[in-house]
Design an enzyme around this catalytic site. Structure first.
Site, PDB file in Angstrom:
ATOM      1  N   CYS A 197       0.833  -1.204   0.000  1.00 24.46           N
ATOM      2  CA  CYS A 197       0.000   0.000   0.000  1.00 24.46           C
ATOM      3  C   CYS A 197       0.870   1.257   0.000  1.00 24.46           C
ATOM      4  O   CYS A 197       1.559   1.509  -0.979  1.00 24.46           O
ATOM      5  CB  CYS A 197      -0.981  -0.030   1.168  1.00 24.46           C
ATOM      6  SG  CYS A 197      -2.399   1.085   0.911  1.00 24.46           S
ATOM      7  N   HIS A 241      -3.611  -5.349   0.997  1.00 25.43           N
ATOM      8  CA  HIS A 241      -3.393  -5.787   2.368  1.00 25.43           C
ATOM      9  C   HIS A 241      -3.907  -7.224   2.507  1.00 25.43           C
ATOM     10  O   HIS A 241      -4.816  -7.644   1.789  1.00 25.43           O
ATOM     11  CB  HIS A 241      -4.172  -4.909   3.362  1.00 25.43           C
ATOM     12  CG  HIS A 241      -3.704  -3.495   3.425  1.00 25.43           C
ATOM     13  ND1 HIS A 241      -2.499  -3.121   3.961  1.00 25.43           N
ATOM     14  CD2 HIS A 241      -4.308  -2.337   3.025  1.00 25.43           C
ATOM     15  CE1 HIS A 241      -2.368  -1.810   3.899  1.00 25.43           C
ATOM     16  NE2 HIS A 241      -3.446  -1.313   3.331  1.00 25.43           N
TER      17      HIS A 241
END
Length: 506
Positions: free
Chosen positions: A346, A430
């Site tokens: 991310c 994630h």
């Protein structure tokens, strides 16, 4: 709860932050679910950088998602209607019913906005009460924050609105638990005190009989019972709101540990960037026998690492600056040049790219990234919230996305939604390492690049480890709490005639 009307509940409050509210709430949810009770968790307002995406595309705190798993139900936005994601010491992004609605200072939030949200959170709670037999609410911090009581929507504010009984959890490992129980109660108004049903001691070490005189004295002083003494137990905990603990590593490392399958261990260093989010991504690595995970903030700590992870962050540009100031950026560049593994997730993925254009999060404009991946990132006001599935390294993989930055991948080898160049990987996903087959394939790649004779265990199941952990929490409640009394509270509310402790709220 046979024969009981639907919609009973309980609020788990605490004498302090980190007293164990999240763990106790999850434990009660798992214990009730085992009894066949249809139960849901609820936290009106959560402040956390660890979040999760529900199936309907809503962002909620990871602790509430894990509590939902403890309850054996699918998490929804109703379970955490207000999520605050800090962007600095003074402001947070406000996520309402799973969607971001803007940034707000602490003064602005407590100065009026919070009161306006009470109707929304009580409506969410009522919807859950109409669907579930019981709702177990988690408070935040302490209910006796008298400077914030007027605008409180997460502790006594929600308990008063729902007429829920309250059990106060205290961490005896910190000391002063009896004074904390008494003081917490005595600083509440008569109306609030009427809902404080009693107490629950957490993290006790030793012989419980030594506590009994104190609990009897506390009952004499307050007129309230202690509903249990939970022992200190290593390796407990669910996905946390904040902190730097690898929750499942404790569960694995402090129990009977299987030795590494191969001849070597793998050392993983996680850069502890500012405003780090979803650091729980590395829990799945720590669950593998022979993988050692640690958080680092100095360049020299990367020297012996076989894999360096640059995790998510709510401040991508700030994290990039931090990496450069501490010499970690140069260390990452040297690693890449030497073919040593680096994984960006991310915000960490964005940092590894060539260029960042940010007029949203930091408002820094055009900023050079580390240039390790052929990626350009543009921040958009609309947040991406998704639950992608796919394949990589020949294995099925699932994850979730929470980001404002949109990545344009200009080259490299495809890797999930991102790319790979040599031994440098980057993705917005994630949770991908929780997919067992993919995690093992990734670790084999890392071991080969690092020159380690490490072999992933063939049978590590991250989901099974998580279930074992949640069952341990349920066991704690079942074996060490007065479950009959807790059921009476959930079904019937706080006992009548609870005495008032002066001075009460000023």
């Amino acid at each position: 709860m046979s024969g009981a009307k639907r919609g009973g509940g309980l609020l788990v409050a605490g004498t302090t932050s980190d007293a164990g509210k999240s763990v106790v709430t999850a434990g009660i949810c798992r214990w009730l679910a085992r009894q066949g009770v249809k139960v849901a968790p609820f936290k009106a307002q959560n402040m956390s950088l660890n979040s999760f995406v529900t199936l309907e595309g809503a962002e909620i705190g990871r602790a509430q998602a894990m509590q939902a798993q403890a309850a054996r139900v699918e998490p929804t936005a109703l379970m955490n209607p207000v999520l605050l994601k800090p962007g600095s010491d003074r402001s947070s992004q406000v996520v309402l019913l799973g969607k971001p609605v803007g940034e707000m200072s602490a003064r602005g939030y407590h100065g009026g906005r919070q009161e306006q949200l009470l109707g929304i959170v009580t409506d969410c709670l009522e919807q859950l009460r109409g669907t579930y037999d019981a709702v177990i609410c988690e408070g935040a911090g302490s209910p006796a924050e008298i400077n914030l009581r007027r605008t409180d929507i997460v502790n006594m504010g929600i308990a008063r609105a729902a007429r829920f009984p309250v059990v106060v959890v205290g961490d005896i490992d910190r000391g002063g638990v009896f004074a904390s129980f008494f003081g917490t109660t005595a600083l509440l108004s008569p109306e609030d005190q009427s809902l404080i049903a009693g107490y629950l001691v957490n993290k006790f070490r030793g012989d419980v009989s030594l506590l009994e005189p104190g609990m009897e004295m506390l009952r004499g002083l307050t007129g309230r019972a202690t509903y249990g003494v939970l022992p200190f137990q290593h390796g407990l905990g669910i996905d946390e709101e904040d902190g730097l603990r690898v929750s499942l590593r404790g569960a694995v490392r402090e129990s009977v540990v299987a030795p590494p399958v191969g001849e070597d261990v793998l050392r993983v260093a996680v850069c502890a960037v500012p405003l780090m989010s979803n650091f729980t991504d590395v829990d799945a690595l720590a669950a593998e026998p022979g993988v050692v995970v640690r958080f680092v903030d100095r360049a020299e700590e990367l020297a012996d690492a076989d894999l360096v992870v640059v995790p998510g962050t709510r401040g991508t540009v700030k994290a990039l600056q931090w990496l450069r100031e501490r010499g970690l950026a140069d260390a990452l560049l040297r690693r890449a040049a030497e073919g040593r593994p680096v994984l960006g997730i991310c915000g960490g993925f964005q940092v590894l790219g060539e260029r960042i254009s940010d007029e949203v999060e930091s408002r820094a404009g055009e900023v050079d990234g580390l240039g390790l991946l052929p990626v350009r990132v543009r921040f958009e006001r609309e947040k991406t919230l998704a639950r992608p599935v796919g394949s990589a390294l020949g294995e099925d993989v699932a994850g979730y996305e929470i980001h404002h930055g949109v990545a344009e991948v200009l080259g490299g080898e495809a890797f999930l939604d991102g790319c790979r160049v040599g031994s440098v990987w980057g993705t917005h996903w994630h949770g991908s390492l929780e997919s067992d087959g993919f995690r093992r394939a990734f670790l084999r790649e890392v071991a080969a690049a690092a020159g380690r004779r490490f072999v992933p265990a063939p049978d590590t199941s991250f989901s099974a480890l998580r279930e074992e952990q949640l069952d341990l929490l349920g066991d704690l409640i079942e074996e060490h709490a007065d479950t009959d009394a807790l059921l009476r509270l959930i079904e019937g509310g706080a006992p009548a005639g609870l005495p008032f402790l002066p001075p009460g709220a000023p």
